[in-house]
Design an enzyme around this catalytic site. Structure first.
Site, PDB file in Angstrom:
ATOM      1  N   ASP A 115       1.573 -14.288   3.761  1.00 31.28           N
ATOM      2  CA  ASP A 115       1.763 -13.512   2.835  1.00 31.28           C
ATOM      3  C   ASP A 115       3.103 -12.792   3.035  1.00 31.28           C
ATOM      4  OD1 ASP A 115       1.947 -11.188   1.383  1.00 31.28           O
ATOM      5  OD2 ASP A 115      -0.050 -10.210   2.089  1.00 31.28           O
ATOM      6  N   GLU A 161      -6.101  -7.108   3.968  1.00 27.16           N
ATOM      7  CA  GLU A 161      -5.540  -8.019   2.516  1.00 27.16           C
ATOM      8  C   GLU A 161      -5.612  -9.492   2.476  1.00 27.16           C
ATOM      9  OE1 GLU A 161      -1.364  -6.534   3.190  1.00 27.16           O
ATOM     10  OE2 GLU A 161      -1.894  -4.596   2.448  1.00 27.16           O
ATOM     11  N   ASP A 180      -4.425  -3.320  -4.697  1.00 27.87           N
ATOM     12  CA  ASP A 180      -3.447  -3.713  -3.641  1.00 27.87           C
ATOM     13  C   ASP A 180      -2.220  -2.917  -3.412  1.00 27.87           C
ATOM     14  OD1 ASP A 180      -1.775  -5.033  -2.078  1.00 27.87           O
ATOM     15  OD2 ASP A 180      -1.294  -6.802  -3.333  1.00 27.87           O
ATOM     16  N   LYS A 201       4.231   2.910   2.772  1.00 30.80           N
ATOM     17  CA  LYS A 201       3.216   2.310   3.657  1.00 30.80           C
ATOM     18  C   LYS A 201       3.605   2.087   5.001  1.00 30.80           C
ATOM     19  CE  LYS A 201       0.349  -1.996   2.966  1.00 30.80           C
ATOM     20  NZ  LYS A 201       0.083  -3.092   1.954  1.00 30.80           N
TER      21      LYS A 201
END
Lengths: 199, 525
Positions: free
Chosen positions: B194, B171, B8, B70
């Site tokens: 999330d 994800e 992850d 990211k």
């Protein structure tokens, strides 16, 4: 004579000296004397490391040919005091004294600057030895709340906060980049002497 | 045969897991930590720091510490997202030779896949050390809304790190896989909420007949747990100023300690109603050292973060509405991301969805766990669950006036083939330019251009008369084939579009070599 080469030999010698490789360091400083027999820095380094100034291969008499720089009376007294401190291995005191001298009284005195570099190297050697080559993981022996009982400052407080229980002293030094590496070592050593940090 | 792992690769933290004895297992590093902060730094003496050590000097060495890479990966320098990020980070972001965003660190310009490669390398090394085996391949997770360029840039990062990518998966899909592994398979609709360190995402998944499908996904890439940390830091700064008339903002050593203390206190307040912050010798004035001691109540933290949690709930509401679903349609709510440990988040999600969220899986680790299950399934000969991913963004071409004409709408399950008919815009037009874009904006140029080609030899006729069929064929690897055909003449032109991450193959090879030599250097450190 290549000044660059001489400077490199002097510096490499200090680095080796700092890591406890005194003989190797002296070999490099003697090389300096081969290139420049009157080099006062090399002479001071060798003398302070407790070795004879002249290498075996150099003919007797060389030492006598090297004139010592003239020192004013006050400077002479100071240098002698430093030599006494070094003889009694009171390196931290010697360093503090030298720093004061080089900053305020004699900023251009090469002999004092040389002694300063050498004592610094000597201290690095001491810290390296006492702090287990910086390879061990330091631990806090005192609760954070109890720290206020000690005579510390914000820089000490920051260093203490970087002890995480899994990083080695070397890894912590790498992470601390607002403080000079030597200064970090010095403070770390102080914290171990105070019993705040242990291994 | 070596092992496979799931990674992850997060905005603030990265987690690596492997399937051991049929169960996903999160691999701890030698320091015992299960999360690797996604931080990369170069120190004053040019040492490379990755993970927790890079994070612990992020405030004292701000220009040379790269975090939240990211948000930049696979993005053009002049994109809106990069320009927003530029204003929020202390490090320098510059334009790369291919128009991509790059960062300056330790005096060198580095591509974003290179930065991510360092984090992936750390994850690979942690796994290799623990498993005492080579790593054969990895499934790496990305947000469901990542476009093909961002996915390709992530693959490039893995290649630079010497890691073979078995699959890039979304994800929320990984979370659902981990969830199904523990709970068993049922036909149901799942909401994956999330709330991570840097971003918030809500995804609605359908699980049925052994197939997972992401029905809808949305979020905010600038809303995360770090915003809550910053609120708490601001509160402490004000409190300190009031008590001592000292502004700590200029004291980097104090700020580094404060950031860590605030994060720790926030985590403590998830399980306790109060947290003590004790920072002896935090700063000093001409009067001497100042110590900081305080107790933060959970109520206070909740007051500070309430509006941020409300924003996540609003996104949930609009996502459900967009997917044509009601709250009652959702069978299970899975909480993902460290911030979902906060009691306020649990209460608010329970209130909104009308049911207690599922907290049976560690929210920090669920994504990596799911990725490890999928990595194992890919190499295992046993029958496994099938993953169906969706196109998070629409795919289409530019038409008259620069408008964007969708061929494959967003949230379409892949693999998919879709065809639309177009025509000419002026008389006797013998060629058309097919410019392929990906995005959800109505104006083509506001979207990401994937490529273009020309279909020539069109039958000469009045405008609007010829029939030009444009077909989009996307496979499960995300590779798109676009075909344009003059239906009357049979003239055809096809291109295969693979997203370019902003790095050439030569650059990737060079970076890989550099990484291998740096890896040796890092091990020596």
């Amino acid at each position: 004579m290549n000044q660059e080469e001489i400077d490199k030999l002097l510096q490499d010698g200090l680095t080796l000296y700092g890591y406890g490789k005194t003989e190797d360091a002296v070999t490099l400083w003697r090389k300096v004397l081969e290139l420049s027999p009157r080099n006062q820095q090399a002479l001071d380094y060798i003398e302070s490391a407790g070795y004879a100034a002249e290498p075996q291969s150099v003919a007797a008499g060389t030492k006598e040919e090297v004139p010592k720089p003239e020192l004013k009376e006050a400077e002479f007294v100071n240098i002698n005091y430093i030599r006494d401190l070094l003889k009694s291995r009171r390196y931290e005191l010697a360093y503090e004294f030298l720093e004061r001298l080089s900053e305020k009284n004699y900023p251009s005195n090469k002999q004092i600057t040389s002694y300063c570099a050498l004592v610094k190297a000597q201290l690095i050697k001491l810290y390296n030895h006492e702090l287990f080559g910086f390879k061990k993981i330091p631990k806090l022996n005192v609760n954070e709340q109890d720290l206020i009982k000690y005579n510390l400052d914000r820089t000490d407080g920051y260093i203490v906060s970087m002890i995480d229980g899994y990083s080695t002293a070397e890894e912590i030094f790498q992470t601390i980049n607002t403080i000079d590496r030597f200064e970090t070592m010095k403070r770390f050593y102080k914290l171990t002497k105070l019993g705040i940090v242990g291994f | 045969m070596g092992k496979t792992i799931g990674i992850d690769l997060g905005t603030t933290n990265t987690c690596v897991a492997a399937l051991l004895n049929g169960k996903p297992f999160v691999i701890p590093s030698s320091t015992g930590t299960r999360l690797i902060p996604s931080y990369f730094a170069v120190t004053n003496d040019e040492k490379t720091l990755i993970g927790v050590r890079a994070k612990r000097q992020s405030i004292t060495n701000p220009q040379n510490t790269i975090f939240a890479a990211k948000r930049l990966i696979g993005r053009k320098f002049d994109s809106k997202e990069v320009q927003i990020t530029k204003g929020k980070v202390p490090y320098q972001i510059v334009e790369g030779p291919h128009g991509d965003a790059r960062v300056v660190c330790g005096g060198k310009t580095m591509s974003i896949p290179e930065i991510s490669a360092f984090i992936l390398l750390e994850a690979k090394n942690v796994a290799q050390e623990f498993l005492e085996d080579d790593i054969d391949g990895a499934c790496i997770t990305v947000p469901a809304y990542f476009n093909e360029t961002q996915r390709q840039a992530t693959i490039d990062a893995a290649e630079i790190a010497g890691l073979k990518v078995l699959r890039i998966i979304n994800e929320p899909t990984a979370s659902a896989l981990a969830y199904a592994q523990k709970r068993g398979k049922k036909n149901e609709l799942i909401a994956v909420y999330d709330f991570g360190g840097g971003t918030f995402d809500i995804s609605i998944l359908e699980f049925g007949e052994g197939v997972y499908e992401v029905l809808s996904t949305a979020g905010n890439t600038y809303l995360g747990g770090e915003d809550i940390d910053n609120r708490l830091i601001r509160y402490i700064l004000d409190d300190f100023k009031k008590a001592h008339d000292v502004d700590l903002m200029q004291d980097v050593m104090a700020m580094q300690r404060l950031k860590e203390a605030a994060e720790r206190a926030k985590i403590e307040l998830s399980s306790q109603t109060e947290a003590t912050i004790s920072l002896p010798f935090l700063t000093e004035t001409s009067h001497g050292s100042i110590h900081y001691n305080t107790v933060i109540m959970r109520n206070k933290l909740e007051e500070l973060m309430e509006d941020l949690v409300r924003q996540t709930i609003e996104i949930c509401a609009s996502t459900l509405e967009g997917a044509g679903l009601k709250k009652d349609d959702i069978h299970e709510v899975i909480l993902v991301g460290g911030q979902t440990r906060a009691p306020l988040v649990i209460r608010k999600t329970a209130e909104f969805f009308g049911k207690q969220p599922n907290r049976s899986i560690n929210p920090d680790e669920v994504v990596a766990e799911g990725a490890s299950i999928h990595a194992y399934n890919i190499v295992s000969p046993l029958p496994s669950n099938i993953l169906v991913d969706i196109t998070a963004l629409s795919l289409g071409i530019q038409t008259k006036g620069g408008m964007f004409a969708e061929v494959i709408p967003r949230n379409t399950a892949v693999p998919v083939t879709k065809t639309r008919r177009f025509t000419t815009t002026y008389d006797n037009q013998d060629a058309v330019r097919i410019a392929v874009y990906q995005g959800n904006e109505k104006i083509a140029q506001d979207n990401e251009m994937l490529g273009e080609f020309v279909l020539s030899g069109i039958r000469l006729a009045k405008k609007g008369d010829p029939n030009i069929e444009v077909s989009f064929d996307m496979n499960s690897e995300g590779i798109l084939r676009v075909t344009a055909k003059d239906a009357d003449m049979g003239t055809e032109q096809t291109v295969t579009l693979e997203a370019a991450s902003g790095l050439s193959n030569d650059e990737i090879t060079l970076m890989k070599k550099k990484m291998m030599s740096l890896e040796l250097e890092l091990k020596e450190q």
